[in-house]
Design a protein around this motif. Structure first.
Motif: not given
Length: 660
Positions: A55-57, A61-62, A71-72, A205-210
């Protein structure tokens, strides 16, 4: 006064050990009668950390932003900015300048000629190191060209160069800051230690999201993964600068900045080169995994071959990565060595002109003779059918004995050990590990391992963690049983040192996924294939540290043992082995770290441990569970690191006390 204090400390530790040991024995015998809450982690105690992290990430990202800029938006802008140098390097090295689209595509300018690049780099190798490195460079370039891997290799090289430069700049900046501030250094060291033990997949995982999907996202993931060794090397290198050198710089009136750039960094170059070499190796290892999110190049070919179980194609592409890794490694080592020894006259201005001329002339000639720019596809070589045929032959002719070995190992060793770990109460395992931490490193080590164990238990990943521990323990035991005796044997035979070092360097530069191919081909998916791959990958540091441990035994101790009439076995048992024990324990530590890093990759062949949890989360796009499972792998690595480094420090103190 100090001796009295130390004696009191030893006496207090001894009393504590005598009290803790009977309690531990009583708890072990009482384990079968533990209540359920002490046998398995209760559901009510498990914290939803994965949900919190996810939820935090997702919020970051959104929704996160300042002044209407999210931030995105920032991360996507960084990704777009990173695309430009990547595309430029690909144009120069791999693709050339292309105009138009579809059927109207026209190559306005070719990429740099494969022959020109190979000869120019060979010239650099000749001037820096001599004929040996020049021949190695020529063979590597010919291999990439003749086997049709040149374009893929240059695509990989474009990513590697940009990642290495970025990691080098960031690592130097962070390392210099940490060196100058003890508080910052403690924080940075803790963060970098965790980063070094987090599985590769967890970075994706966070790289794809961000940052989204593509080469720029792979760039950021690779830089983060390869950053820690450069930071550690920078701090250690700057600390190694002699104090008299710094005092001389102050006496001559150098400012702080002048001392850093004109004294400290030049003196520290040899140690900085070690960090740079590690960055190159980790970057090349990451390019395969980063191909999952759009990096392309040789890494994608290895990954595609693994998915098709095409061992031959995967081996050829993997050896292409090895060729790049070895050449880059040797060039950086040679350059650092020359600078540290103040070697002059090795590189002249005319050499620069000659290297540029080779690049330009052969690239221009490629307009007339296309084979000078890129080797013709119809003339490329391949050994893939041979390797695939060899694997098929082995499977056909030796299926029964291979299957018998696999079945016996699973039924007699692996499954019983796994079931034992899973059946053992989690509180008992925690108590045993904490007692080991206390016995080896005192209260601080015990509290550290306790906190790490509680994180694994309270996040709900205890059972996958025990499966990871069982596979890692078996792999490390086998790797040490093979590697340490062999390294100790080789250490006394100097004529074998150089060939063994060459083999070890090759093993450590071979991409991790390549180790899975023969294991899967011979033994199918499952834990046994994972065990074979992990042992193959982790045996190199065991051999290396076995050699290093024996090499650093003081010769005067060996001579004293011989003069006192000790047999060779007595000399080894009572002199060499105790003296080498601190180094050997560090080798065990490195073997564990290598085994854990490979175990996560082995999730691709169907294991059911933490690596599988991370990989499954990646395929499903579940950021929270993937990151937390990766942190649990880091916890296991940090527990092993704490225990083994405490054991090495204790062995070193004991050895010092004996010979004081």
């Amino acid at each position: 006064m100090a001796d009295t204090f130390l004696k009191e400390q030893v006496r207090a530790r001894s009393i504590g050990d005598w009290i803790a040991l009977p309690v531990l024995i009583a708890v072990i015998f009482a384990a079968p009668f533990f209540p359920a809450v002490l046998t398995s982690v209760p559901n009510w105690a498990i914290l939803p950390v994965s949900d919190w992290v996810g939820e935090g990430l997702n919020w970051l990202a959104r929704d996160a932003g300042v002044g209407g800029v999210t931030f995105a938006d920032v991360t996507r802008a960084l990704a777009a900015a990173a695309e430009a140098p990547i595309d430029w390097l690909k144009i120069v090295l791999a693709e050339g300048w292309v105009t138009g689209a579809g059927f109207n595509k026209v190559q306005a300018a070719p990429p740099l000629s494969w022959l020109g690049v190979t000869l120019a780099v060979a010239l650099v190798a000749l001037r820096l190191s001599g004929r040996g490195l020049m021949l190695l460079t020529l063979v590597s370039g010919l291999y990439l060209a003749l086997f049709g891997l040149w374009v893929l290799a240059m695509t990989t090289l474009a990513s590697v160069l940009l990642c290495v430069v970025t990691a080098l700049v960031l690592g130097l900046a962070i390392g210099i800051r940490a060196y100058r501030s003890p508080r910052t250094e403690a924080f940075v060291r803790a963060v970098m230690n965790v980063m070094q033990t987090v599985p590769i997949f967890s970075y994706l995982l966070p790289t794809l999201l961000l940052f989204g999907y593509g080469p720029s996202a792979a760039l950021f993931a690779t830089v983060v993964y390869a950053l820690p060794p450069m930071v550690h090397a920078t701090v250690l290198a700057l600390r190694s600068v002699p104090q008299e050198t710094l005092e001389l710089a102050r006496m001559t009136g150098c400012s702080r900045a002048q001392t850093l750039w004109k004294v400290e960094l030049p003196v520290a170059v040899p140690r900085l080169a070690i960090g740079l070499n590690q960055v190159v190796m980790m970057t090349l290892n990451m390019v395969i995994i980063a191909s999952m999110i759009g990096a392309g190049g040789l890494g994608y070919d290895v990954l595609r071959a693994l998915r098709r179980l095409d061992f031959g194609a995967g081996f050829e592409a993997g050896m292409g990565i090895v060729a790049l890794a070895v050449v880059l490694d040797r060039l950086t080592q040679a350059a650092a060595h020359n600078q540290s020894t103040q070697a002059v006259g090795l590189w002249r201005r005319r050499d620069t002109v000659l290297a540029l001329a080779l690049l330009i002339i052969f690239t221009l000639f490629s307009f007339v003779i296309p084979s000078l720019g890129l080797w013709p596809k119809d003339l490329t070589l391949t050994t893939a059918p041979f390797w695939n045929g060899a694997v098929s032959f082995i499977n056909r002719e030796f299926y029964d004995p291979l299957d018998a070995i696999r079945t016996a190992m699973l039924l007699k060793v692996m499954n019983p050990f796994r079931d034992l770990l899973l059946a053992t109460p989690w509180t008992l395992i925690g108590l045993l590990v904490c007692f080991a931490g206390y016995a080896l490193g005192g209260k601080r080590a015990a509290l550290t391992v306790m906190a790490l164990l509680l994180f694994i238990a309270l996040t709900g990943y205890w059972e996958p963690a025990m499966v990871s521990v069982y596979l890692t323990t078996l792999a490390v035991a086998i790797a040490l049983a093979i590697g340490l005796p062999f390294g100790i044997w080789v250490s006394s035979r100097p004529r074998f040192h150089q060939p063994v070092q060459l083999v070890l360097d090759t093993l450590q530069t071979l991409p991790t996924l390549v180790y899975l191919l023969p294991a899967v081909m011979l033994f199918r998916n499952g834990d046994f294939s994972a065990l074979i791959a992990v042992v193959s990958y982790a045996v190199a540091p065991a051999v290396r540290y076995g050699m290093a441990g024996m090499k650093h035994v003081p010769s005067e101790r060996v001579e004293a043992a011989a003069m006192s009439g000790c047999t060779p076995w007595q000399t080894f048992r009572f002199v060499r082995l105790p003296s080498a024990m601190p180094t050997l324990l560090l080798g065990v530590n490195q073997t564990v770290m290598m085994a854990l890093s490979m175990l996560v990759i082995a999730a691709l062949v169907g294991t059911r441990e933490l690596g599988q949890e991370v990989y499954t989360s990646l395929t499903r796009g579940e950021v929270g569970p993937g990151i937390v499972a990766g942190l649990c792998v880091a916890c296991i690595a940090l527990i092993a690191d704490t225990l083994l480094k405490s054991a090495a420090a204790r062995a070193a103190r004991h050895e010092g006390d004996i010979h004081a």
